[in-house]
Design an enzyme around this catalytic site. Sequence first.
Site, PDB file in Angstrom:
ATOM      1  N   ASP A 159      25.359 -21.129 -32.943  1.00 23.29           N
ATOM      2  CA  ASP A 159      26.080 -22.248 -33.547  1.00 23.29           C
ATOM      3  C   ASP A 159      27.595 -22.102 -33.429  1.00 23.29           C
ATOM      4  O   ASP A 159      28.341 -22.976 -33.868  1.00 23.29           O
ATOM      5  CB  ASP A 159      25.659 -22.450 -35.006  1.00 23.29           C
ATOM      6  CG  ASP A 159      25.872 -21.236 -35.885  1.00 23.29           C
ATOM      7  OD1 ASP A 159      25.661 -20.104 -35.414  1.00 23.29           O
ATOM      8  OD2 ASP A 159      26.236 -21.415 -37.063  1.00 23.29           O
ATOM      9  N   HIS A 160      28.051 -21.030 -32.796  1.00 19.88           N
ATOM     10  CA  HIS A 160      29.480 -20.826 -32.566  1.00 19.88           C
ATOM     11  C   HIS A 160      29.841 -20.788 -31.084  1.00 19.88           C
ATOM     12  O   HIS A 160      31.020 -20.864 -30.740  1.00 19.88           O
ATOM     13  CB  HIS A 160      29.957 -19.529 -33.230  1.00 19.88           C
ATOM     14  CG  HIS A 160      29.907 -19.604 -34.713  1.00 19.88           C
ATOM     15  ND1 HIS A 160      31.008 -19.873 -35.493  1.00 19.88           N
ATOM     16  CD2 HIS A 160      28.869 -19.464 -35.573  1.00 19.88           C
ATOM     17  CE1 HIS A 160      30.657 -19.890 -36.763  1.00 19.88           C
ATOM     18  NE2 HIS A 160      29.361 -19.644 -36.835  1.00 19.88           N
TER      19      HIS A 160
END
Length: 105
Positions: free
Chosen positions: A67-68
């Site tokens: 998610d990064h």
Amino acid sequence: MLHFTFLGSSSGTPTLTRNVSALAIRNSKNKDWILVDAGEGTQHRIQQAKLSLQNLVAICITHVHGDHCYELVGLLASAGMNARTASLTIIAPKEIQQWMKSQPS
């Protein structure tokens, strides 16, 4: 002065109203900007915020969770397809470099 645009602030997975982690930091004196994290959907949010990949000067990935960082490869590919030729600084954990090298060019 710096301007902060939250492109995504959801945790782990996107929701209907929030994308996963991404933050644009723009310099008010010119069009240069820095991207902090690049979770899925970041490219769409960049377009909605009217930011140009041509003015992107650096990408900082804080850590190696999907998610990064999962949008990083697509974002770089899009920049290349849009004729970006300027160098781009990427600041990230060493695992990102290994991951990037494993991607098709």
